[in-house]
Motif scaffolding. Structure first.
Motif, PDB file in Angstrom:
ATOM      1  N   THR A  99      43.782  39.670  40.688  1.00 33.74           N
ATOM      2  CA  THR A  99      42.506  39.193  40.783  1.00 33.74           C
ATOM      3  C   THR A  99      42.688  37.820  40.142  1.00 33.74           C
ATOM      4  N   ARG A 115      41.977  34.445  42.509  1.00 31.73           N
ATOM      5  CA  ARG A 115      41.069  33.208  41.753  1.00 31.73           C
ATOM      6  C   ARG A 115      41.575  32.032  41.532  1.00 31.73           C
ATOM      7  N   ARG A 125      43.015  38.414  50.104  1.00 32.34           N
ATOM      8  CA  ARG A 125      41.574  38.995  49.713  1.00 32.34           C
ATOM      9  C   ARG A 125      41.543  40.517  50.120  1.00 32.34           C
ATOM     10  N   LEU A 133      43.854  42.249  47.880  1.00 30.29           N
ATOM     11  CA  LEU A 133      43.165  42.473  46.689  1.00 30.29           C
ATOM     12  C   LEU A 133      42.114  43.936  46.688  1.00 30.29           C
ATOM     13  N   LYS A 134      41.516  43.955  47.777  1.00 27.29           N
ATOM     14  CA  LYS A 134      40.594  45.046  47.993  1.00 27.29           C
ATOM     15  C   LYS A 134      41.456  46.441  47.811  1.00 27.29           C
ATOM     16  N   TRP A 171      42.719  47.073  44.292  1.00 30.43           N
ATOM     17  CA  TRP A 171      41.611  47.738  43.406  1.00 30.43           C
ATOM     18  C   TRP A 171      41.359  49.308  43.955  1.00 30.43           C
TER      19      TRP A 171
END
Length: 464
Positions: free
Chosen positions: A48, A52, A134, A137-138, A141
């Motif tokens: 994350t 970012r 991204r 990243l999903k 998580w």
């Protein structure tokens, strides 16, 4: 009252006893599994940050740690997991049966999340750089949530092993009454804290190898913060956890565990705190060998005593405060259709009611007294004790001061164990003949054990 004891043939491992086989395998599994869950959150938080702040260089570390995790956690963990099932099935068949009858759907749900977790870690490692950041990243998580979900679903079972936390479960037999008990949330907090601390320690092994100076500093400090957060949370959760223990566990904690392991665990805690403070202050001084050493210290001198203490705290029970460690049912549980075994063994004994007693041992005689005592002792004592005088783990002869006098041994069997006055020992209301047989066998174990007695006395004097 049932006609027979529902016990299986007993499995005994020389020198360490049967239950410690499961304990040793379980400790290795906890190290691997908690590292995995902690690392999953490390990956999610660090990735994350990378997305970012547009720092793709951090992803190299995630891939390196992920590859390490595939070997360390998902090979070792996948071997020791079935090892726990095999060992506990033979060491504590009634214990695992009781847990299965309470938590079969909880376990099934946990396995679903574990399946997602395994797929997730492989996808995380091998899709890195092949899909957009991204989306990755999903995925990361999802891996973290699935990993923690396995812990959320296993902790109710572990907490129930300590005690249901209420009387309602004995009447209802409900999974929810058993799962979300008084001990659950504190126990979950302790394990969550440990997963952060151990992931931070193991992560240092790989952070020390990063060639980019700035990346190495950033990741090492990130690991330090994670480790410090885990230590702080762990202390708070442990203090809460102590307030959720049953009375027998409090007695064991105060009289045995705290004097034996308290200073030791405090030293490990302080050493780990200083380690994370040092790596936060001087991240470039961290070397791979130091990180490996810290991981070993936490595992051998922190995790092993902690897991051993937790196992000891629930004595004399193995699950739910209704199954003794020796597999006897200690009380009625109407919600599960369970009837206590104690009235039956008080009336008829073990030798007359155990299905797997050799025919020539059904009745105690002068000729078979010691052999009958051996059968009874191995059946009723060796899930917690080893019987060799020189054994390192809870040697039974040492509990009697290596006495070879059957009269002295029987006095303990007649008093404390018959009436159940020792909170951490099972009540054994055996008939007179069976108590005599056990006393004869236990006393025979200490014949010729004078050197061990001298060493035991010296050790006790040194401790004081």
């Amino acid at each position: 009252m049932p006609e027979h004891l529902g016990l299986y043939p007993h499995w005994y491992v020389p020198a360490i006893g049967s239950a410690w086989v499961m304990g040793i395998i379980g400790t290795i599994h906890v190290l691997a599994s908690h590292t995995s869950v902690g690392a999953s959150w490390l990956f999610a938080l660090l990735e994350t940050k990378a997305v970012r702040e547009n720092k793709p260089e951090l992803m190299e570390y995630i891939k390196k740690y992920g590859m390490f995790l595939l070997v360390f956690s998902y090979i070792i963990g996948s071997i020791t997991g079935p090892g726990i099932w095999y060992s506990v099935t033979v060491a504590s068949p009634r214990g695992i049966s009781g847990l299965i009858h309470n938590f079969v759907w909880v376990w099934a749900t946990e396995w679903v999340f574990f399946f997602v977790e395994v797929i997730g870690v492989y996808a995380l490692v091998y899709l890195l750089g092949k899909i957009d950041p991204r989306t990755h990243l999903k995925l990361t998580w999802s891996f973290a949530v699935a990993s923690w979900a396995t812990m959320i679903l296993i902790v109710p079972i572990l907490s129930f092993m300590m005690w249901p936390g209420n009387e309602r479960w004995y009447e209802t037999g409900s999974t929810f009454d058993a799962a979300f008990n008084l001990n659950y949330f504190a126990h979950l907090g302790v394990r969550t804290a440990f997963m952060f601390a151990i992931a931070g320690a193991v992560g240092g092994i790989l952070a020390a190898t990063m060639k980019n100076r700035e990346v190495r500093i950033e990741i090492t400090r990130f690991l330090s913060k994670m480790g410090l957060a885990g230590l702080f949370l762990g202390v708070v959760m442990w203090l809460w956890y102590l307030q959720t223990l049953p009375e027998n566990a409090r007695i064991v904690m105060e009289t045995q565990m705290a004097p034996k392991y308290g200073p030791f665990l405090a030293a490990v805690l302080l050493g780990t705190l200083l380690y994370f403070l040092w790596t936060a202050w001087k991240p470039l001084q961290l070397r791979q060998g130091v990180a490996v050493a810290m991981t070993v210290v936490i595992a051998l001198f922190g995790l092993w005593p902690e897991e051993r203490s937790r196992e000891s705290l629930r004595k004399p029970y193995v699950a739910g405060q209704y199954i003794y460690s020796n597999q006897l049912f200690a009380r009625d549980v109407p919600g599960k259709g369970v009837t206590s075994d104690l009235p039956m063994i008080e009336a008829k004994g073990v030798l007359q009611t155990h299905m797997f007693v050799p025919a020539d041992l059904r009745t105690v005689t002068p000729e078979n007294k010691v052999r009958a005592g051996e059968f009874l002792t191995k059946t009723l004592c060796t899930n917690c004790h080893s019987i060799e005088p020189d054994a390192k783990l809870r040697a039974l002869p040492a509990r009697f001061g290596f006495s070879d006098d059957p009269v002295m041994v029987k006095a303990y069997l007649d008093g404390a164990l018959y009436h159940g006055t020792v909170p951490y020992m099972p009540r054994l209301p055996l008939p007179e003949a069976e108590r005599e047989a056990m006393a004869a066998y236990i006393a025979s174990l200490s014949k010729g054990a004078a050197p061990m007695l001298a060493a035991h006395d010296a050790l006790q004097q040194g401790a004081h």
